[in-house]
Design an enzyme around this catalytic site. Structure first.
Site, PDB file in Angstrom:
ATOM      1  N   ASP A 112      -4.501 -12.938   4.042  1.00 39.07           N
ATOM      2  CA  ASP A 112      -5.775 -12.358   4.450  1.00 39.07           C
ATOM      3  C   ASP A 112      -6.925 -12.847   3.569  1.00 39.07           C
ATOM      4  O   ASP A 112      -8.065 -12.384   3.712  1.00 39.07           O
ATOM      5  CB  ASP A 112      -5.717 -10.827   4.453  1.00 39.07           C
ATOM      6  CG  ASP A 112      -5.071 -10.243   3.221  1.00 39.07           C
ATOM      7  OD1 ASP A 112      -4.761 -10.998   2.291  1.00 39.07           O
ATOM      8  OD2 ASP A 112      -4.857  -9.008   3.191  1.00 39.07           O
ATOM      9  N   HIS A 139       0.814  -1.221   0.000  1.00 38.66           N
ATOM     10  CA  HIS A 139       0.000   0.000   0.000  1.00 38.66           C
ATOM     11  C   HIS A 139       0.848   1.272   0.000  1.00 38.66           C
ATOM     12  O   HIS A 139       0.317   2.372  -0.123  1.00 38.66           O
ATOM     13  CB  HIS A 139      -0.928   0.023   1.219  1.00 38.66           C
ATOM     14  CG  HIS A 139      -1.929  -1.083   1.239  1.00 38.66           C
ATOM     15  ND1 HIS A 139      -2.756  -1.353   0.167  1.00 38.66           N
ATOM     16  CD2 HIS A 139      -2.228  -2.009   2.194  1.00 38.66           C
ATOM     17  CE1 HIS A 139      -3.528  -2.385   0.459  1.00 38.66           C
ATOM     18  NE2 HIS A 139      -3.218  -2.805   1.674  1.00 38.66           N
ATOM     19  N   ASP A 195      -2.539 -10.917  -2.309  1.00 35.24           N
ATOM     20  CA  ASP A 195      -3.107 -10.428  -1.060  1.00 35.24           C
ATOM     21  C   ASP A 195      -4.569 -10.064  -1.332  1.00 35.24           C
ATOM     22  O   ASP A 195      -4.923  -9.708  -2.461  1.00 35.24           O
ATOM     23  CB  ASP A 195      -2.326  -9.184  -0.610  1.00 35.24           C
ATOM     24  CG  ASP A 195      -2.713  -8.705   0.767  1.00 35.24           C
ATOM     25  OD1 ASP A 195      -2.023  -9.050   1.736  1.00 35.24           O
ATOM     26  OD2 ASP A 195      -3.708  -7.949   0.876  1.00 35.24           O
ATOM     27  N   HIS A 233      -6.141  -7.518  -0.545  1.00 34.98           N
ATOM     28  CA  HIS A 233      -6.290  -6.089  -0.814  1.00 34.98           C
ATOM     29  C   HIS A 233      -5.544  -5.680  -2.085  1.00 34.98           C
ATOM     30  O   HIS A 233      -4.513  -6.262  -2.426  1.00 34.98           O
ATOM     31  CB  HIS A 233      -5.768  -5.261   0.367  1.00 34.98           C
ATOM     32  CG  HIS A 233      -6.489  -5.515   1.653  1.00 34.98           C
ATOM     33  ND1 HIS A 233      -6.166  -6.571   2.483  1.00 34.98           N
ATOM     34  CD2 HIS A 233      -7.515  -4.856   2.248  1.00 34.98           C
ATOM     35  CE1 HIS A 233      -6.970  -6.556   3.546  1.00 34.98           C
ATOM     36  NE2 HIS A 233      -7.796  -5.527   3.422  1.00 34.98           N
TER      37      HIS A 233
END
Length: 410
Positions: free
Chosen positions: A341, A224, A261, A263
């Site tokens: 995740d 991120h 991931d 995200h």
């Protein structure tokens, strides 16, 4: 002309001491890029700007771009110098396993780290599981160096790194509000230093992967964070840094990021928005953080996995995604961001992938790289349940049993 030459003389005279200092700084470095042509380059740019200033543009002509070109070339040269002078790449003995970890990875900060759902001790627990299982010896683990400010400036702006001197800013990036009230010297030691060690691990992993076929940094994957902004528990852009080091130090020109991931990897997507040397396959849940629609445009291959997707459907989507990627791009290095995740029950990922599904996922990506003889770097990235460490360890054990990674060194 006299005035022009005089200005050039004064410029050279005022910069002479800086040239001498630069030469002495790199004395003894393994590789020096200060050649006569590179020393003359700034003055060519200077002459170019002076010449343009004495010649008015013709009617209707666009503004000259030589100055901006020189600035870009200078920035590229500085980045190259920083990469070549970095100590983050070092020779790893063949007796070592391609597993990178340091006890400094784990974050322990008066218990307040528990206010974030991320398990900030999972990295150490992964290695302990591997050692207890007998597939890894502690003495074979590779310890990375901490990324220095000069290392980080390869991607990050000076202003962004300065912003991390504010504990408030770090608290926003890590999403742990109490961090804001602590002296920054303590925040640097307890929060940012572990991150910088993990950055060093990610960068080193590319070199090790090129030598061994694959390497795992038991940490990293801060997808991120981009050059000038952090967020989502990601303070440094380790993936972007790793790739830039590989471009220069490993003579690699094509890199594929496989980001699995849950995200979206909006950080590296922004960093390589206009760089065709990097192909990004991002398979993520579009209904959760970060919802970054600007970065969304920079994904080469976007695979949206809606909330509630279960194991069988997920693995079918992955098979198709890897098939498309194989036909679309021919990489010389794969960066695999292997967040857990996606696990069923993860409070942030909202997917329903079983632990065995994660093992099969990792195996598929490793086979994808091995079958094409492409070096692969694996990063553990996100995962917000205590069970993540065990799942990751079990997956690595499976990779070892399938001879997709050699845990005992060579």
């Amino acid at each position: 002309m006299y005035r022009l030459l005089k200005r050039l003389y004064l410029h050279l005279a005022s910069n002479g001491h800086r040239t001498t200092a630069s030469l002495s700084t790199v004395a003894g470095a393994a590789t020096s890029t200060l050649t006569p042509s590179s020393l003359w380059k700034p003055y060519q740019c200077f002459l170019s700007s002076l010449t343009m200033s004495t010649q008015p543009p013709s009617a209707g002509a666009s503004a000259p771009s030589s100055s901006s070109n020189c600035a870009t070339e200078d920035a590229d040269a500085l980045r190259r110098d920083r990469i070549l002078s970095s100590k983050l790449y070092f020779d790893v003995p063949l007796s070592k396993a391609p597993i990178i970890y340091s006890t400094s990875y784990d974050i322990s900060f008066l218990g307040i780290e528990k206010l974030h759902p991320f398990d900030s001790s999972k990295w150490g627990r992964i290695c302990r599981f591997l050692i207890q299982n007998g597939v890894l010896e502690k003495s074979r683990i590779v310890e990375p160096l901490e990324a220095t400010k000069d290392d980080l400036l390869v991607v990050h702006s000076e202003s962004y790194l300065d912003s991390l001197k504010s504990s408030l800013n770090v608290s926003i990036i890590t999403e742990v509000p109490p961090v804001a009230v602590f002296p920054n010297c303590l925040v640097q030691k307890k929060v940012l230093y572990p991150f910088r060690k993990q950055v060093g691990g990610t960068i080193l992993a590319a070199k090790l992967a090129k030598e061994r076929g694959c390497a795992i940094n038991v940490g990293g994957g801060f997808h991120h964070c981009c050059a000038d902004r952090g967020g989502g528990f990601c303070a440094y852009a380790d993936i972007s840094l790793c790739i830039h080091y590989a471009f220069i130090r490993l003579n690699i020109s094509r890199v594929m990021i496989i980001d699995l991931d849950a995200h979206q990897g909006n950080g590296h997507e922004k960093d390589f928005s206009n760089d065709r040397r990097v192909y990004i396959l991002d398979m993520y849940n579009p209904y959760i953080y970060p919802l970054d629609y600007e970065a969304w445009r920079y994904i080469d291959q976007r695979v949206e996995v809606p909330s509630g997707t279960a194991t069988e459907e997920y693995l079918t989507m992955l098979d198709e995604a890897l098939r498309v990627a194989e036909n679309a791009f021919d990489p010389e290095l794969v960066i695999y961001n292997a967040g857990t995740d996606i696990l069923d029950g993860d409070p942030l990922g909202r997917l329903r992938i079983s632990p065995h599904g994660v093992t099969i996922r990792d195996e598929k990506v490793f086979k994808f790289a091995r079958d094409k003889n492409i070096p692969l770097v694996m990063l553990t990235s996100g995962g917000y349940m205590k069970s993540s460490a065990r799942v990751i360890a079990d997956s690595i054990i499976n990779l070892s049993s399938k001879s997709l990674i050699t845990m005992g060194g060579i």
